[in-house]
Design a protein around this motif. Sequence first.
Motif, PDB file in Angstrom:
ATOM      1  N   SER A  94       0.841  -1.261   0.021  1.00 48.51           N
ATOM      2  CA  SER A  94      -0.027   0.001   0.041  1.00 48.51           C
ATOM      3  C   SER A  94       0.875   1.335  -0.009  1.00 48.51           C
ATOM      4  O   SER A  94       1.944   1.444   0.674  1.00 48.51           O
ATOM      5  CB  SER A  94      -0.837  -0.092   1.082  1.00 48.51           C
ATOM      6  OG  SER A  94      -1.536   1.127   1.548  1.00 48.51           O
ATOM      7  N   ASP A 144      -1.779   1.954   4.306  1.00 43.19           N
ATOM      8  CA  ASP A 144      -2.998   1.778   4.945  1.00 43.19           C
ATOM      9  C   ASP A 144      -3.565   0.473   5.491  1.00 43.19           C
ATOM     10  O   ASP A 144      -3.773  -0.283   4.390  1.00 43.19           O
ATOM     11  CB  ASP A 144      -3.977   2.608   4.195  1.00 43.19           C
ATOM     12  CG  ASP A 144      -5.409   2.752   4.419  1.00 43.19           C
ATOM     13  OD1 ASP A 144      -6.321   1.889   4.388  1.00 43.19           O
ATOM     14  OD2 ASP A 144      -5.670   3.896   4.658  1.00 43.19           O
ATOM     15  N   GLU A 201      -6.637  -0.801   3.473  1.00 39.68           N
ATOM     16  CA  GLU A 201      -5.931  -1.234   2.046  1.00 39.68           C
ATOM     17  C   GLU A 201      -5.403  -2.628   2.039  1.00 39.68           C
ATOM     18  O   GLU A 201      -5.587  -3.881   1.434  1.00 39.68           O
ATOM     19  CB  GLU A 201      -5.132  -0.309   1.406  1.00 39.68           C
ATOM     20  CG  GLU A 201      -5.983   0.898   1.087  1.00 39.68           C
ATOM     21  CD  GLU A 201      -5.028   2.031   0.620  1.00 39.68           C
ATOM     22  OE1 GLU A 201      -5.323   3.212   0.158  1.00 39.68           O
ATOM     23  OE2 GLU A 201      -3.847   1.934   0.745  1.00 39.68           O
ATOM     24  N   TYR A 253      -1.760  -1.184  -3.985  1.00 39.30           N
ATOM     25  CA  TYR A 253      -2.851  -0.127  -3.519  1.00 39.30           C
ATOM     26  C   TYR A 253      -2.401   1.241  -3.451  1.00 39.30           C
ATOM     27  O   TYR A 253      -1.669   1.606  -2.625  1.00 39.30           O
ATOM     28  CB  TYR A 253      -3.437  -0.609  -2.307  1.00 39.30           C
ATOM     29  CG  TYR A 253      -4.879  -0.232  -2.389  1.00 39.30           C
ATOM     30  CD1 TYR A 253      -5.546   1.019  -2.518  1.00 39.30           C
ATOM     31  CD2 TYR A 253      -5.783  -1.459  -2.056  1.00 39.30           C
ATOM     32  CE1 TYR A 253      -7.017   1.307  -2.628  1.00 39.30           C
ATOM     33  CE2 TYR A 253      -7.344  -0.954  -2.243  1.00 39.30           C
ATOM     34  CZ  TYR A 253      -7.678   0.075  -2.544  1.00 39.30           C
ATOM     35  OH  TYR A 253      -9.141   0.503  -2.521  1.00 39.30           O
ATOM     36  N   SER A 268      -2.825   4.594  -2.771  1.00 41.19           N
ATOM     37  CA  SER A 268      -3.853   5.231  -2.067  1.00 41.19           C
ATOM     38  C   SER A 268      -4.135   6.593  -2.673  1.00 41.19           C
ATOM     39  O   SER A 268      -5.323   7.317  -2.581  1.00 41.19           O
ATOM     40  CB  SER A 268      -3.247   5.400  -0.644  1.00 41.19           C
ATOM     41  OG  SER A 268      -2.775   4.388  -0.129  1.00 41.19           O
ATOM     42  N   ARG A 269      -3.157   7.302  -3.263  1.00 39.26           N
ATOM     43  CA  ARG A 269      -3.239   8.618  -3.951  1.00 39.26           C
ATOM     44  C   ARG A 269      -4.332   8.466  -4.968  1.00 39.26           C
ATOM     45  O   ARG A 269      -4.899   9.559  -5.332  1.00 39.26           O
ATOM     46  CB  ARG A 269      -2.020   9.064  -4.395  1.00 39.26           C
ATOM     47  CG  ARG A 269      -1.932  10.491  -4.895  1.00 39.26           C
ATOM     48  CD  ARG A 269      -0.651  11.228  -5.353  1.00 39.26           C
ATOM     49  NE  ARG A 269       0.187  11.128  -4.033  1.00 39.26           N
ATOM     50  CZ  ARG A 269       1.432  11.394  -4.192  1.00 39.26           C
ATOM     51  NH1 ARG A 269       2.054  11.108  -5.519  1.00 39.26           N
ATOM     52  NH2 ARG A 269       2.184  11.300  -3.155  1.00 39.26           N
ATOM     53  N   CYS A 279      -6.426   6.143  -5.452  1.00 41.06           N
ATOM     54  CA  CYS A 279      -7.862   5.487  -4.975  1.00 41.06           C
ATOM     55  C   CYS A 279      -7.995   4.102  -5.845  1.00 41.06           C
ATOM     56  O   CYS A 279      -9.280   3.931  -5.989  1.00 41.06           O
ATOM     57  CB  CYS A 279      -8.784   6.401  -5.014  1.00 41.06           C
ATOM     58  SG  CYS A 279      -8.721   7.644  -3.859  1.00 41.06           S
ATOM     59  N   CYS A 330      -6.264  -0.108  -6.723  1.00 41.09           N
ATOM     60  CA  CYS A 330      -5.526  -1.268  -6.407  1.00 41.09           C
ATOM     61  C   CYS A 330      -5.056  -2.033  -7.848  1.00 41.09           C
ATOM     62  O   CYS A 330      -5.831  -2.198  -8.430  1.00 41.09           O
ATOM     63  CB  CYS A 330      -6.146  -2.212  -5.464  1.00 41.09           C
ATOM     64  SG  CYS A 330      -4.847  -3.723  -5.189  1.00 41.09           S
ATOM     65  N   SER A 375     -12.153  -1.892  -3.408  1.00 44.41           N
ATOM     66  CA  SER A 375     -13.251  -1.036  -3.570  1.00 44.41           C
ATOM     67  C   SER A 375     -13.322  -0.445  -5.158  1.00 44.41           C
ATOM     68  O   SER A 375     -14.119  -0.443  -5.688  1.00 44.41           O
ATOM     69  CB  SER A 375     -13.372   0.217  -2.678  1.00 44.41           C
ATOM     70  OG  SER A 375     -11.974   0.784  -2.726  1.00 44.41           O
ATOM     71  N   GLN A 376     -12.117  -0.255  -5.584  1.00 48.68           N
ATOM     72  CA  GLN A 376     -11.855   0.083  -6.971  1.00 48.68           C
ATOM     73  C   GLN A 376     -10.395  -0.463  -7.407  1.00 48.68           C
ATOM     74  O   GLN A 376      -9.396  -0.656  -6.646  1.00 48.68           O
ATOM     75  CB  GLN A 376     -11.843   1.418  -7.206  1.00 48.68           C
ATOM     76  CG  GLN A 376     -11.797   2.005  -8.872  1.00 48.68           C
ATOM     77  CD  GLN A 376     -12.122   3.420  -8.996  1.00 48.68           C
ATOM     78  OE1 GLN A 376     -12.778   3.907  -8.465  1.00 48.68           O
ATOM     79  NE2 GLN A 376     -11.365   3.998  -9.782  1.00 48.68           N
TER      80      GLN A 376
END
Length: 101
Positions: free
Chosen positions: A23, A27, A30, A55, A57-58, A60, A62, A89-90
């Motif tokens: 990640s 996170d 994640e 993943y 994070s920036r 959003c 994976c 989630s995405q």
Amino acid sequence: MSSTYDSEVFKNARRLHDVPYLSRYNDQDEYLAMEAFIRSAATAGLADYLVCLFYDSRACFCDIETVDGLTADDPEGQSLIQAATGHISQFHLFGAIGPGK
């Protein structure tokens, strides 16, 4: 992903079923989502098709890297898409962004 990039970026990554995953900002949510996805893939006998997960994070989503030659049209590819949809989630898989849970 190139083997040089893979070896440098993922050399200290967490591993589950021998699949490295990271990640961007470490996170916990994640990591939990990626672990649930990897476990689901492994239960279905698909862990060997996974190269690595990152993943971002920036951004959003994976990024899910699979072995060369696997496509979204293959039965295994369809199963990985279903597993990702249920746990992440995405995600980016087989060159497309997919909405997940």
